[in-house]
Design a protein around this motif. Structure first.
Motif, PDB file in Angstrom:
ATOM      1  N   PHE A 379       0.833  -1.207   0.000  1.00 50.45           N
ATOM      2  CA  PHE A 379       0.000   0.000   0.000  1.00 50.45           C
ATOM      3  C   PHE A 379       0.864   1.252   0.000  1.00 50.45           C
ATOM      4  CE2 PHE A 379      -2.337   3.475   1.820  1.00 50.45           C
ATOM      5  CZ  PHE A 379      -3.602   3.366   1.277  1.00 50.45           C
ATOM      6  N   GLU A 380       1.877   1.283   0.857  1.00 49.49           N
ATOM      7  CA  GLU A 380       2.650   2.507   1.038  1.00 49.49           C
ATOM      8  C   GLU A 380       3.643   2.786  -0.087  1.00 49.49           C
ATOM      9  OE1 GLU A 380       3.584   4.229   4.937  1.00 49.49           O
ATOM     10  OE2 GLU A 380       3.703   2.141   5.590  1.00 49.49           O
ATOM     11  N   VAL A 381       3.940   1.771  -0.894  1.00 45.92           N
ATOM     12  CA  VAL A 381       4.945   1.952  -1.926  1.00 45.92           C
ATOM     13  C   VAL A 381       4.513   2.960  -2.988  1.00 45.92           C
ATOM     14  CG1 VAL A 381       4.194   0.176  -3.572  1.00 45.92           C
ATOM     15  CG2 VAL A 381       6.629   0.615  -3.252  1.00 45.92           C
ATOM     16  N   LEU A 403      -9.653  14.922   1.757  1.00 50.95           N
ATOM     17  CA  LEU A 403     -10.594  13.835   1.570  1.00 50.95           C
ATOM     18  C   LEU A 403     -10.006  12.477   1.892  1.00 50.95           C
ATOM     19  CD1 LEU A 403     -12.189  15.023  -1.805  1.00 50.95           C
ATOM     20  CD2 LEU A 403     -13.105  15.299   0.512  1.00 50.95           C
ATOM     21  N   ASN A 404      -8.698  12.307   1.710  1.00 47.14           N
ATOM     22  CA  ASN A 404      -8.104  10.975   1.833  1.00 47.14           C
ATOM     23  C   ASN A 404      -6.789  11.042   2.611  1.00 47.14           C
ATOM     24  OD1 ASN A 404      -7.240   8.365   1.575  1.00 47.14           O
ATOM     25  ND2 ASN A 404      -6.929   8.434  -0.616  1.00 47.14           N
ATOM     26  N   SER A 405      -6.873  10.836   3.895  1.00 49.66           N
ATOM     27  CA  SER A 405      -5.663  10.893   4.712  1.00 49.66           C
ATOM     28  C   SER A 405      -4.711   9.741   4.418  1.00 49.66           C
ATOM     29  CB  SER A 405      -6.035  10.872   6.198  1.00 49.66           C
ATOM     30  OG  SER A 405      -6.752   9.698   6.511  1.00 49.66           O
ATOM     31  N   TRP A 406      -5.188   8.679   3.742  1.00 48.79           N
ATOM     32  CA  TRP A 406      -4.344   7.531   3.443  1.00 48.79           C
ATOM     33  C   TRP A 406      -3.396   7.811   2.270  1.00 48.79           C
ATOM     34  CZ3 TRP A 406      -4.668   2.886   6.203  1.00 48.79           C
ATOM     35  CH2 TRP A 406      -5.709   2.811   7.130  1.00 48.79           C
ATOM     36  N   ALA A 407      -3.517   8.939   1.616  1.00 47.59           N
ATOM     37  CA  ALA A 407      -2.665   9.248   0.462  1.00 47.59           C
ATOM     38  C   ALA A 407      -1.256   9.646   0.881  1.00 47.59           C
ATOM     39  CB  ALA A 407      -3.289  10.371  -0.361  1.00 47.59           C
ATOM     40  N   TYR A 408      -1.065  10.004   2.145  1.00 46.23           N
ATOM     41  CA  TYR A 408       0.226  10.532   2.620  1.00 46.23           C
ATOM     42  C   TYR A 408       1.101   9.377   3.081  1.00 46.23           C
ATOM     43  CZ  TYR A 408       3.011  14.339   4.709  1.00 46.23           C
ATOM     44  OH  TYR A 408       3.989  15.255   5.017  1.00 46.23           O
ATOM     45  N   THR A 409       1.609   8.557   2.140  1.00 47.71           N
ATOM     46  CA  THR A 409       2.303   7.314   2.481  1.00 47.71           C
ATOM     47  C   THR A 409       3.804   7.413   2.294  1.00 47.71           C
ATOM     48  OG1 THR A 409       2.055   6.464   0.231  1.00 47.71           O
ATOM     49  CG2 THR A 409       0.313   5.936   1.806  1.00 47.71           C
ATOM     50  N   PHE A 412       9.000   3.940   4.562  1.00 51.13           N
ATOM     51  CA  PHE A 412      10.136   4.060   5.477  1.00 51.13           C
ATOM     52  C   PHE A 412       9.927   5.177   6.494  1.00 51.13           C
ATOM     53  CE2 PHE A 412      11.770   2.320   1.474  1.00 51.13           C
ATOM     54  CZ  PHE A 412      12.249   1.120   1.937  1.00 51.13           C
ATOM     55  N   ASN A 413       8.679   5.508   6.775  1.00 51.90           N
ATOM     56  CA  ASN A 413       8.376   6.519   7.779  1.00 51.90           C
ATOM     57  C   ASN A 413       7.164   6.059   8.585  1.00 51.90           C
ATOM     58  OD1 ASN A 413       7.604   8.830   9.258  1.00 51.90           O
ATOM     59  ND2 ASN A 413       8.541  10.158   7.717  1.00 51.90           N
ATOM     60  N   PRO A 414       7.347   5.686   9.862  1.00 52.00           N
ATOM     61  CA  PRO A 414       6.235   5.178  10.684  1.00 52.00           C
ATOM     62  C   PRO A 414       5.228   6.259  11.067  1.00 52.00           C
ATOM     63  CG  PRO A 414       8.216   5.390  12.007  1.00 52.00           C
ATOM     64  CD  PRO A 414       8.624   5.676  10.595  1.00 52.00           C
ATOM     65  N   CYS A 415       5.476   7.520  10.670  1.00 46.39           N
ATOM     66  CA  CYS A 415       4.528   8.598  10.933  1.00 46.39           C
ATOM     67  C   CYS A 415       3.642   8.882   9.727  1.00 46.39           C
ATOM     68  CB  CYS A 415       5.277   9.874  11.319  1.00 46.39           C
ATOM     69  SG  CYS A 415       6.358   9.681  12.753  1.00 46.39           S
ATOM     70  N   LYS A 416       3.831   8.131   8.657  1.00 49.68           N
ATOM     71  CA  LYS A 416       3.029   8.329   7.448  1.00 49.68           C
ATOM     72  C   LYS A 416       2.508   6.978   6.983  1.00 49.68           C
ATOM     73  CE  LYS A 416       5.963  12.218   6.181  1.00 49.68           C
ATOM     74  NZ  LYS A 416       6.964  12.757   5.256  1.00 49.68           N
ATOM     75  N   PRO A 442      -2.616  13.244   8.883  1.00 49.78           N
ATOM     76  CA  PRO A 442      -3.878  13.321   9.641  1.00 49.78           C
ATOM     77  C   PRO A 442      -4.317  11.949  10.116  1.00 49.78           C
ATOM     78  CG  PRO A 442      -4.256  13.539   7.268  1.00 49.78           C
ATOM     79  CD  PRO A 442      -2.771  13.576   7.469  1.00 49.78           C
ATOM     80  N   ALA A 443      -4.901  11.891  11.301  1.00 49.46           N
ATOM     81  CA  ALA A 443      -5.371  10.624  11.834  1.00 49.46           C
ATOM     82  C   ALA A 443      -6.475  10.069  10.960  1.00 49.46           C
ATOM     83  CB  ALA A 443      -5.859  10.797  13.265  1.00 49.46           C
ATOM     84  N   PRO A 444      -6.503   8.767  10.741  1.00 46.45           N
ATOM     85  CA  PRO A 444      -7.540   8.178   9.874  1.00 46.45           C
ATOM     86  C   PRO A 444      -8.894   8.226  10.547  1.00 46.45           C
ATOM     87  CG  PRO A 444      -6.266   6.463  10.941  1.00 46.45           C
ATOM     88  CD  PRO A 444      -5.584   7.740  11.289  1.00 46.45           C
ATOM     89  N   SER A 445      -9.885   8.427   9.750  1.00 45.38           N
ATOM     90  CA  SER A 445     -11.259   8.425  10.289  1.00 45.38           C
ATOM     91  C   SER A 445     -11.999   7.277   9.618  1.00 45.38           C
ATOM     92  CB  SER A 445     -11.958   9.745   9.991  1.00 45.38           C
ATOM     93  OG  SER A 445     -11.978   9.989   8.599  1.00 45.38           O
ATOM     94  N   GLY A 446     -12.566   6.407  10.427  1.00 44.03           N
ATOM     95  CA  GLY A 446     -13.269   5.274   9.877  1.00 44.03           C
ATOM     96  C   GLY A 446     -12.310   4.216   9.393  1.00 44.03           C
ATOM     97  N   SER A 447     -12.737   3.396   8.450  1.00 46.48           N
ATOM     98  CA  SER A 447     -11.900   2.309   7.947  1.00 46.48           C
ATOM     99  C   SER A 447     -11.109   2.767   6.735  1.00 46.48           C
ATOM    100  CB  SER A 447     -12.791   1.107   7.572  1.00 46.48           C
ATOM    101  OG  SER A 447     -13.709   1.495   6.566  1.00 46.48           O
ATOM    102  N   ALA A 448     -10.231   1.878   6.251  1.00 44.04           N
ATOM    103  CA  ALA A 448      -9.424   2.177   5.079  1.00 44.04           C
ATOM    104  C   ALA A 448     -10.340   2.347   3.863  1.00 44.04           C
ATOM    105  CB  ALA A 448      -8.433   1.070   4.845  1.00 44.04           C
ATOM    106  N   PRO A 449      -9.910   3.118   2.890  1.00 43.85           N
ATOM    107  CA  PRO A 449     -10.731   3.293   1.692  1.00 43.85           C
ATOM    108  C   PRO A 449     -10.921   1.965   0.962  1.00 43.85           C
ATOM    109  CG  PRO A 449      -8.520   4.164   1.367  1.00 43.85           C
ATOM    110  CD  PRO A 449      -8.646   3.855   2.814  1.00 43.85           C
ATOM    111  N   THR A 450     -12.024   1.852   0.229  1.00 48.66           N
ATOM    112  CA  THR A 450     -12.334   0.616  -0.478  1.00 48.66           C
ATOM    113  C   THR A 450     -11.337   0.346  -1.605  1.00 48.66           C
ATOM    114  OG1 THR A 450     -13.881   1.827  -1.881  1.00 48.66           O
ATOM    115  CG2 THR A 450     -14.772   0.751   0.061  1.00 48.66           C
TER     116      THR A 450
END
Length: 454
Positions: A379-381, A403-409, A412-416, A442-450
């Motif tokens: 996912f993070e790659v 809209l998507n806090s999961w985009a900040y990947t 090699f960084n445990p804060c992203k 940003p902290a994730p809200s809810g579950s991971a995106p589909t």
């Protein structure tokens, strides 16, 4: 008279000390040379031998290579090329006289090596001592090429999949798999050059024999990407040697140059469909969102990560700050204080490109989690191209999540993409100054995106 002599010696002492001090200092700082690698480990008289190590002399004539036979007899040679860490020497004819077995017949013999470069290195241990064979330079009937006289089968004595006669015609060594000692065998370089000179609808042109083509006589081209797919000649060669198909480790050496699994002459060496759109595997591999995978997007070791990402891309820690360098988007600094198990830190013992489980924990590298932040490497790659607007609205520390806090990947960084239990509780001094944005997403809200970019 004795007093006069004594006074004269005392008068000369300071000058003598000043004259000898630089020489003494140089002698005290000079290091003993050390041999760490020898290639190839089987070589014929008259062929090139590459010796890697430390503290050699940069001038070829300032070094001497000693070849020691099992009975203690020696032969000497000056290298053709030299640097502080590498010598290239031609095995001298004098070594042939030391290849004496039963009944006076010459036979392959293991030689210990030693380098004199100001100081004298130790003789090499067995695993660094090459086997040297004689070479027949008579040509038999005068028309056949010079070939090795120590075995081999058929018309290919060195096993590089090129016939002896053809090798003589292109000036490569029929007794040496890798004539230019660049780590890539002659046959593979020759075939990649032929592939580069054709399309799927045209036959290959003759071997071009010079750059910008893969060239078995050019020792500087192993790190060149001739077909432009992001993989170097040496990368694609390793994949071809190791795998018979993606995910299938070879049980024996390749037996043919036909239809290379990976060729540095084609971006699409094979017709490979991309995974189903929207899947995590497609997110990880299909970088251009097409229906086909280029050689760089394919996954030879079947670990869920693409070849380019593992060779030089996003699964190498240095890629992130080098690409996200602050010129066109916020700067990405290397995370401090953690030694991640990645390709750069562990080569040559580990090689992510051909090893599906680099840390040996039983979890493939794709589903694994290098920075232990709870999000897989697969996912993070891949940070999406619109990550900046997707994950953030407005600049600065007080930015509002988008809209998507999961985009900040970043694998090699445990804060992203967001603060994890391995992320620092107290920021290291200067780290926020190095980043143009805070490293904590940003902290994730809810579950991971589909879907990964959903």
């Amino acid at each position: 008279m004795r007093r006069i002599i004594s006074m004269s010696l005392l008068a000369l002492t300071p000058a003598a000390v000043m004259a000898t001090a630089p020489a003494a200092l140089a002698a005290s700082t000079q290091q003993t040379p050390r041999i760490t690698r020898v290639l190839p480990m089987r070589v014929s008289v008259g062929a090139k031998l590459a010796i890697s190590g430390k503290d050699f002399k940069a001038r070829p004539k300032a070094n001497t290579v000693i070849f020691r036979s099992p009975n203690g007899r020696l032969a000497f040679a000056k290298p053709r090329r030299a640097s502080r860490t590498r010598l290239v020497v031609v095995v001298p004819a004098a070594v042939a006289r030391l290849l004496v077995g039963a009944s006076g017949r010459q036979r392959p013999t293991r030689f210990k090596l030693r380098v004199i470069a100001g100081r004298v290195s130790k003789f090499t241990i067995r695993r660094l001592s090459p086997v040297i064979t004689r070479r027949d330079t008579t040509g038999g009937d005068g028309t056949s090429p010079a070939v090795c006289n120590d075995g081999g089968s058929g018309g290919d004595h060195d096993g590089d999949l090129l016939p002896n006669g053809f090798e003589s015609s292109i000036k490569t060594d029929p007794c040496l798999k890798d004539t230019d000692l660049d780590g890539v065998e002659d046959g593979y370089e020759q075939q990649s050059a032929r592939d580069l000179n054709r399309t799927s609808s045209t036959p290959p042109l003759p071997y071009p024999g010079s750059r910008p083509y893969a060239n078995a006589l050019d020792s500087s081209d192993a790190n060149v990407d001739f077909d432009g797919d992001g993989l170097r000649l040496s990368d694609e060669y390793r994949l071809w040697v190791r795998y018979s198909a993606d995910g299938a480790v070879r049980s024996a050496r390749p037996g043919s140059l036909d239809d290379l699994l990976y060729s540095d002459g084609f971006q699409y060496s094979r017709n490979v469909d991309a995974p189903a759109a929207g899947s995590l595997l497609a997110w990880s591999l299909d970088l251009d969102d097409s229906t086909k995978l280029r050689d760089d997007e394919r996954d030879a070791d079947n670990d869920g990560l693409g070849n380019w990402d593992e060779a030089t891309g996003k699964m190498t820690e240095a890629w992130w700050p080098s690409v996200h360098n602050g010129t066109v988007e916020p700067k990405e600094s290397q995370y401090p204080g953690i030694d991640f198990l990645d390709n750069e830190d562990t080569a040559p013992r580990f090689d992510a490109l051909v090893d599906p489980d680099m840390d040996g924990d039983g979890v493939l590298d794709g589903p694994d989690d290098a920075d232990h932040d709870g999000v897989s490497n697969m996912f993070e790659v891949r940070r999406p191209g619109d990550w900046n607007s997707d994950a953030w609205v407005g600049p600065g520390v007080g930015a509002t999540p988008g809209l998507n806090s999961w985009a900040y990947t970043n694998p090699f960084n445990p804060c992203k993409p967001f603060e994890s239990e391995r992320c620092h509780a107290h920021p290291p001094i200067g780290y926020y100054d190095a980043d143009e944005r805070p490293p904590v997403g940003p902290a994730p809200s809810g579950s991971a995106p589909t879907t990964p970019d959903g």
